[in-house]
Structure formats: structure tokens, C-alpha cells
Scaffold this active site. Structure first.
Site, short mmCIF file in Angstrom:
data_model
loop_
_atom_site.label_atom_id
_atom_site.label_comp_id
_atom_site.label_asym_id
_atom_site.label_seq_id
_atom_site.Cartn_x
_atom_site.Cartn_y
_atom_site.Cartn_z
N ASP A 1 -1.37 -2.72 -12.85
CA ASP A 1 -1.91 -1.95 -11.74
C ASP A 1 -0.59 -1.05 -11.00
OD1 ASP A 1 -0.35 -4.23 -10.82
OD2 ASP A 1 -1.54 -4.60 -9.31
N PHE B 1 4.61 -0.37 0.28
CA PHE B 1 3.83 -1.56 -0.15
C PHE B 1 2.33 -0.96 -0.13
CE2 PHE B 1 1.47 -5.44 -0.68
CZ PHE B 1 2.37 -6.09 -1.63
N ARG C 1 -7.98 -6.13 -2.42
CA ARG C 1 -8.25 -6.04 -3.75
C ARG C 1 -9.39 -5.12 -3.86
NH1 ARG C 1 -4.39 -8.73 -7.00
NH2 ARG C 1 -4.00 -10.72 -6.42
P1 IMP Z 1 7.53 -5.60 -10.63
O1 IMP Z 1 7.80 -6.85 -11.67
O2 IMP Z 1 8.64 -5.70 -9.31
O3 IMP Z 1 7.70 -4.36 -11.32
O4 IMP Z 1 6.40 -5.79 -9.81
C1 IMP Z 1 5.02 -5.91 -10.59
C2 IMP Z 1 3.79 -6.50 -9.85
O5 IMP Z 1 4.21 -6.68 -8.70
C3 IMP Z 1 2.56 -5.66 -10.02
O6 IMP Z 1 1.80 -5.92 -11.04
C4 IMP Z 1 2.07 -6.18 -8.70
O7 IMP Z 1 1.25 -7.46 -8.93
C5 IMP Z 1 3.12 -6.40 -7.58
N1 IMP Z 1 3.45 -5.07 -6.85
C6 IMP Z 1 4.49 -4.61 -6.76
N2 IMP Z 1 4.28 -3.51 -6.00
C7 IMP Z 1 3.32 -3.89 -5.19
C8 IMP Z 1 2.69 -3.04 -4.27
O8 IMP Z 1 3.06 -2.23 -3.51
N3 IMP Z 1 1.55 -3.59 -3.67
C9 IMP Z 1 0.90 -4.64 -4.34
N4 IMP Z 1 1.64 -5.31 -5.54
C10 IMP Z 1 2.50 -4.85 -5.66
#
Ligand code: IMP
Length: 180
Positions: free
Chosen positions: A99, A151, A164
Site C-alpha cells: 500500500d 500520515f 481502511r
Molecule cells: P515502512 O517499513 O516504514 O516502509 O512501512 C511500511 C508499512 O507501514 C506499510 O505497509 C503500512 O502498513 C505502514 N505505513 C507507513 N506509512 C503509513 C501511513 O502513512 N499510513 C498508514 N500506514 C502506513
């Protein structure tokens, strides 16, 4: 108590157009190569459903569960596999469907995991990429939209398991109670 407000980032029509373009690129690039799509739960479930219906190549589909956030808006940095891939990806071309990519920690973990299972190639497709927030370098060749460093919720993305189901993507803004 903090009262979040939803500010529009992408509406449904714009998301559909972005996915159309990305699906065309994937279908062209992988023509003649059977592709395994691995969706990252839970956030990618809506994106995956819309993406696969636009692909014009044969694909097989599976999901992995990964946890890194809990109920916070920042990554804990501690990545946990909560559901492993159920199919054999050895010798296959794999496309991870995410996502949103933020620090890149989740993807780096998952790419290494899928490589360790013997996949012949591992590539990444994400609806949203918050490139400015990377902590580890991971490429996202099929990125639908470069997102702001905020966010975001909706279209599969949650905050504490909420929002969601929203058809568009929104920025979650926390206003102090009583502020207008
Ligand atoms: P990363 O490991 O920091 O790249 O984060 C990836 C995961 O964090 C994604 O698959 C999302 O589930 C969650 N995530 C990161 N940023 C957001 C956001 O802005 N909104 C909601 N979920 C997020």
C-alpha cells in the site's frame, strides 16, 4: 484528547487512473513471464484487488502478513512476519504489492525473505511512496504516486485499524481538542 481530521489527498477517480497506468506498465514489462503477486496485509488488500483486475497477463496471488507499527503512526523498526507466503516462489518472478512505502524497512525485510526462498526476481509495486522518509534504500519501480511526508489513511491504509474502508486517500491531521 486528540481529534483527527481527514484532509483529501487522492480521490477514487485519480486512484483508478494511477492504477490503470501502473497495471499497463506491469503487463507490458512482464508479458510472457508468469508473475507471482505477493500482497502485504493488511494495507494492500484493496490495492491488490484493483490492480490484478487491470493486469492483462497471467498471475498467481498470495499474501504475507507483516507487522511493524502497532497503534502508532511511526514504524517501531521491529518487523515481524505474522503470515508467511503459502506458495512455492522458487525460480519465479515475484512482484510485491504494498500500500505504502515509508522507511523502507518492511520492504527490505520482505525482499530479503523472498530472495531467500529462491525467487528468480523480486520487484516492488506500491500505491504510495513516501520517499523522503527512507531509512534504508529500496527501489519502487512501480510506484503509482509519490506521497507527502504525512500520515495517510483510506483505500486500505489504517490508523489503529480504522479508515481502511474509505474509497480515497486522506491525510490524518491531529488537532488539539477545542481547536477549530
Ligand atoms: P515502512 O517499513 O516504514 O516502509 O512501512 C511500511 C508499512 O507501514 C506499510 O505497509 C503500512 O502498513 C505502514 N505505513 C507507513 N506509512 C503509513 C501511513 O502513512 N499510513 C498508514 N500506514 C502506513
Amino acid at each position: 484528547m486528540r481529534m483527527p481530521e481527514l484532509l483529501p489527498v487522492l480521490d477514487q477517480k485519480t486512484i483508478e487512473k494511477l492504477i490503470d497506468e501502473t497495471a499497463k506498465r506491469i503487463s507490458t514489462d512482464y508479458a510472457g513471464r508468469p508473475l507471482v503477486l505477493i500482497g502485504v496485509l493488511k494495507g494492500a488488500f484493496i490495492f491488490m484487488a484493483d490492480l490484478v483486475r487491470r493486469l492483462t497477463i497471467p498471475v498467481t496471488i498470495d499474501f504475507v502478513g507483516i507487522s511493524s507499527y502497532g497503534d502508532q503512526t511511526v514504524s517501531s523498526g521491529c518487523i515481524r512476519l505474522t503470515r508467511d507466503i503459502g506458495m512455492d516462489v522458487c525460480g519465479r518472478d515475484v512482484l510485491i504489492v504494498e500500500d505504502i512505502v515509508d522507511t523502507g524497512l518492511t520492504l527490505a525485510f520482505l525482499i530479503a525473505h523472498i530472495r531467500s526462498l529462491g525467487a528468480s526476481s523480486v520487484n516492488v509495486c506500491a500505491l504510495l511512496d513516501k520517499r523522503a522518509r527512507r531509512r534504508v534504500e529500496v527501489a519502487v519501480p512501480y510506484c503509482c504516486y509519490e506521497a507527502p511526508d504525512e500520515f495517510l489513511v483510506g483505500y486500505g491504509l489504517d490508523f489503529d485499524e480504522r479508515y481502511r474502508q474509505l474509497p480515497g486517500v486522506y491525510r490524518l491531521q491531529f488537532n488539539p481538542e477545542g481547536a477549530s
